[in-house]
Motif scaffolding. Structure first.
Motif, short mmCIF file in Angstrom:
data_model
loop_
_atom_site.label_atom_id
_atom_site.label_comp_id
_atom_site.label_asym_id
_atom_site.label_seq_id
_atom_site.Cartn_x
_atom_site.Cartn_y
_atom_site.Cartn_z
N MET A 1 -39.53 18.88 -35.56
CA MET A 1 -40.57 18.15 -35.08
C MET A 1 -41.82 18.90 -34.50
SD MET A 1 -40.46 15.24 -31.97
CE MET A 1 -39.10 14.52 -32.75
N HIS A 2 -42.84 18.34 -35.09
CA HIS A 2 -44.03 18.94 -34.86
C HIS A 2 -44.96 18.42 -33.66
CE1 HIS A 2 -43.88 20.91 -39.09
NE2 HIS A 2 -43.51 21.93 -38.20
N ALA A 3 -45.73 18.97 -32.95
CA ALA A 3 -46.41 18.61 -31.89
C ALA A 3 -47.30 17.01 -32.28
CB ALA A 3 -47.56 19.63 -31.72
N SER A 4 -47.87 17.05 -33.56
CA SER A 4 -48.58 15.89 -34.02
C SER A 4 -47.60 14.50 -33.99
CB SER A 4 -48.90 15.91 -35.40
OG SER A 4 -47.90 16.34 -36.31
N GLU A 5 -46.20 14.90 -33.91
CA GLU A 5 -45.26 13.57 -33.80
C GLU A 5 -44.92 13.41 -32.23
OE1 GLU A 5 -41.95 14.17 -37.01
OE2 GLU A 5 -43.19 16.07 -36.81
N MET A 6 -45.09 14.41 -31.64
CA MET A 6 -44.86 14.27 -30.19
C MET A 6 -46.07 13.72 -29.38
SD MET A 6 -43.24 18.09 -29.54
CE MET A 6 -43.03 19.37 -30.75
N ALA A 7 -47.20 13.62 -29.74
CA ALA A 7 -48.36 13.56 -29.01
C ALA A 7 -48.40 11.90 -28.77
CB ALA A 7 -49.76 13.82 -29.94
N GLU A 8 -48.87 11.57 -27.48
CA GLU A 8 -49.18 10.29 -27.21
C GLU A 8 -50.53 9.87 -26.79
OE1 GLU A 8 -44.93 8.91 -25.31
OE2 GLU A 8 -45.99 10.64 -24.05
N ASP A 9 -51.02 8.81 -26.66
CA ASP A 9 -52.28 8.62 -26.07
C ASP A 9 -52.18 9.00 -24.64
OD1 ASP A 9 -53.28 7.79 -28.19
OD2 ASP A 9 -52.90 5.51 -27.96
N PHE A 10 -53.39 9.67 -24.15
CA PHE A 10 -53.44 9.61 -22.79
C PHE A 10 -54.91 9.45 -22.33
CE2 PHE A 10 -53.76 12.73 -19.07
CZ PHE A 10 -52.50 12.36 -18.41
N PRO A 11 -55.20 9.16 -20.88
CA PRO A 11 -56.59 8.55 -20.79
C PRO A 11 -57.53 9.94 -20.77
CG PRO A 11 -54.92 8.60 -18.89
CD PRO A 11 -54.14 8.72 -20.02
N VAL A 12 -58.49 9.63 -21.33
CA VAL A 12 -59.63 10.84 -21.27
C VAL A 12 -61.02 10.26 -20.67
CG1 VAL A 12 -58.86 11.91 -23.41
CG2 VAL A 12 -60.43 9.99 -23.62
N ILE A 13 -61.69 11.29 -20.18
CA ILE A 13 -63.08 11.04 -19.65
C ILE A 13 -63.81 12.02 -20.35
CG2 ILE A 13 -62.82 12.21 -17.53
CD1 ILE A 13 -64.13 8.99 -16.78
N GLY A 14 -65.40 11.74 -20.56
CA GLY A 14 -66.08 12.57 -21.04
C GLY A 14 -66.74 13.38 -19.84
N VAL A 15 -67.12 14.60 -19.90
CA VAL A 15 -67.64 15.52 -18.91
C VAL A 15 -69.00 15.07 -18.35
CG1 VAL A 15 -68.84 17.23 -20.47
CG2 VAL A 15 -67.91 17.75 -18.29
N GLU A 16 -69.57 14.23 -19.10
CA GLU A 16 -70.88 13.68 -18.71
C GLU A 16 -70.91 12.34 -18.33
OE1 GLU A 16 -73.76 15.60 -18.48
OE2 GLU A 16 -72.79 17.19 -19.50
N ASP A 17 -69.69 11.81 -18.33
CA ASP A 17 -69.67 10.46 -17.63
C ASP A 17 -69.76 10.42 -16.10
OD1 ASP A 17 -68.97 9.67 -20.17
OD2 ASP A 17 -66.92 9.37 -19.89
N ASP A 18 -69.73 9.38 -15.68
CA ASP A 18 -70.00 8.95 -14.46
C ASP A 18 -68.91 9.40 -13.46
OD1 ASP A 18 -72.26 7.47 -12.94
OD2 ASP A 18 -70.50 7.18 -11.71
N ALA A 19 -68.85 10.08 -12.40
CA ALA A 19 -67.89 10.73 -11.64
C ALA A 19 -67.21 9.32 -10.85
CB ALA A 19 -68.32 11.86 -10.55
N TRP A 20 -67.64 8.44 -10.58
CA TRP A 20 -67.23 7.35 -10.07
C TRP A 20 -66.25 6.54 -10.94
CZ3 TRP A 20 -66.50 5.21 -5.31
CH2 TRP A 20 -66.05 3.77 -5.48
N ASP A 21 -66.61 6.44 -12.06
CA ASP A 21 -65.73 5.96 -13.21
C ASP A 21 -64.39 6.50 -13.22
OD1 ASP A 21 -67.67 3.72 -13.84
OD2 ASP A 21 -68.22 5.00 -15.55
N ALA A 22 -64.53 8.14 -13.26
CA ALA A 22 -63.36 8.89 -13.31
C ALA A 22 -62.33 8.63 -12.06
CB ALA A 22 -63.73 10.21 -13.27
N VAL A 23 -62.97 8.40 -10.82
CA VAL A 23 -62.21 8.35 -9.61
C VAL A 23 -61.80 6.98 -9.54
CG1 VAL A 23 -62.37 8.43 -7.11
CG2 VAL A 23 -63.58 9.94 -8.40
N THR A 24 -62.22 5.76 -10.01
CA THR A 24 -61.64 4.64 -10.02
C THR A 24 -60.69 4.37 -11.06
OG1 THR A 24 -63.65 3.79 -11.18
CG2 THR A 24 -63.61 3.30 -8.96
N GLN A 25 -60.71 4.96 -12.21
CA GLN A 25 -59.73 5.13 -13.18
C GLN A 25 -58.43 5.77 -12.71
OE1 GLN A 25 -59.40 6.17 -17.44
NE2 GLN A 25 -61.50 5.99 -17.68
#
Lengths: 150, 150
Positions: A1-25
């Motif tokens: 089995m390869h990593a591509s088959e093991m991968a799952e979705d995970f919440p991401v956030i952009g480094v330039e996104d609003d800090a408040w959005d990250a904390v509330t998420q």
């Protein structure tokens, strides 16, 4: 089995996104952390909840923890004030307290992913295919796959 | 609000319990970690999944990660062999890679809990009342409480 088959979705956030959005998420979805991506979508870092809780602690308490008990707790407004106008970038500590994000290739095996994760003590690994983020493998997902693989 | 009201149940395992049980709990319940308690029920340490994945990596791969790709992956049996007869104690690395468990008192405030968690970079805090484990506060739970407290 390869990593591509093991991968799952995970919440991401952009480094330039609003800090408040990250904390509330993190708060509303009760997440242990977010993967921080740059403006090209490449994974940069992890933003762990255990680091973000620093924003709850006023600087003078960080200097003298014995003062923490005397604070009033109207916290939400204080946090909002503190984060106003800030980007996610500002939440990432630069003092080495954030684990380096484990990055693996889409064709890596369970053992290869485990080796990277263990070396970095990182609870998740970002899976890349030609620089693009396919998903994430958490440590517990890896254990689950390992125990069911023959 | 005091720590006793913030505490939630969290999976625990005894330091003298079977190592295999700990690993299967982490895997089957997809847990980021377990709180390890001593035989008197006092919290001792955290057993994070990110450390437990070490058991998936043969020693010769830890020494030379380039060998990881050539392994076959009949993993479950190999892990079972490796853990046979071992206690949870044997899974806790003694090289400082496990974060010190944050421990707070039942009457600590949000700011006090956040201060301890941030200082130790620990994603959870064990809440004690007179030495007895009441429950655990995760970092994301603390953020959630902070953002909804007035």
């Amino acid at each position: 089995m390869h990593a591509s088959e093991m991968a799952e979705d995970f919440p991401v956030i952009g480094v330039e996104d609003d800090a408040w959005d990250a904390v509330t998420q993190l708060a509303e979805r009760r997440l242990p952390g977010l993967v921080v991506i740059d403006t090209d979508g490449r994974p940069l870092s992890i933003l762990p909840s255990s680091q973000v809780v620093r924003i709850l602690v006023p600087t003078y308490v960080q200097d003298d923890p014995s003062l923490a008990g005397v604070l009033s707790e109207s916290m939400a407004d204080r946090v909002a004030d503190k984060l106003r106008g800030k980007k996610v970038r500002a939440l990432i500590p630069d003092d080495g307290d954030v684990p380096e994000l484990a990055v693996v290739n889409d064709d890596d095996t369970i053992v290869e992913v485990a080796a990277v994760m263990a070396r970095l003590s990182c609870p998740l690994a970002a899976v890349l295919r030609r620089g693009e983020l396919l998903g994430v493998i958490t440590a517990s997902r890896l254990l689950q796959l390992a125990l069911t693989s023959r």
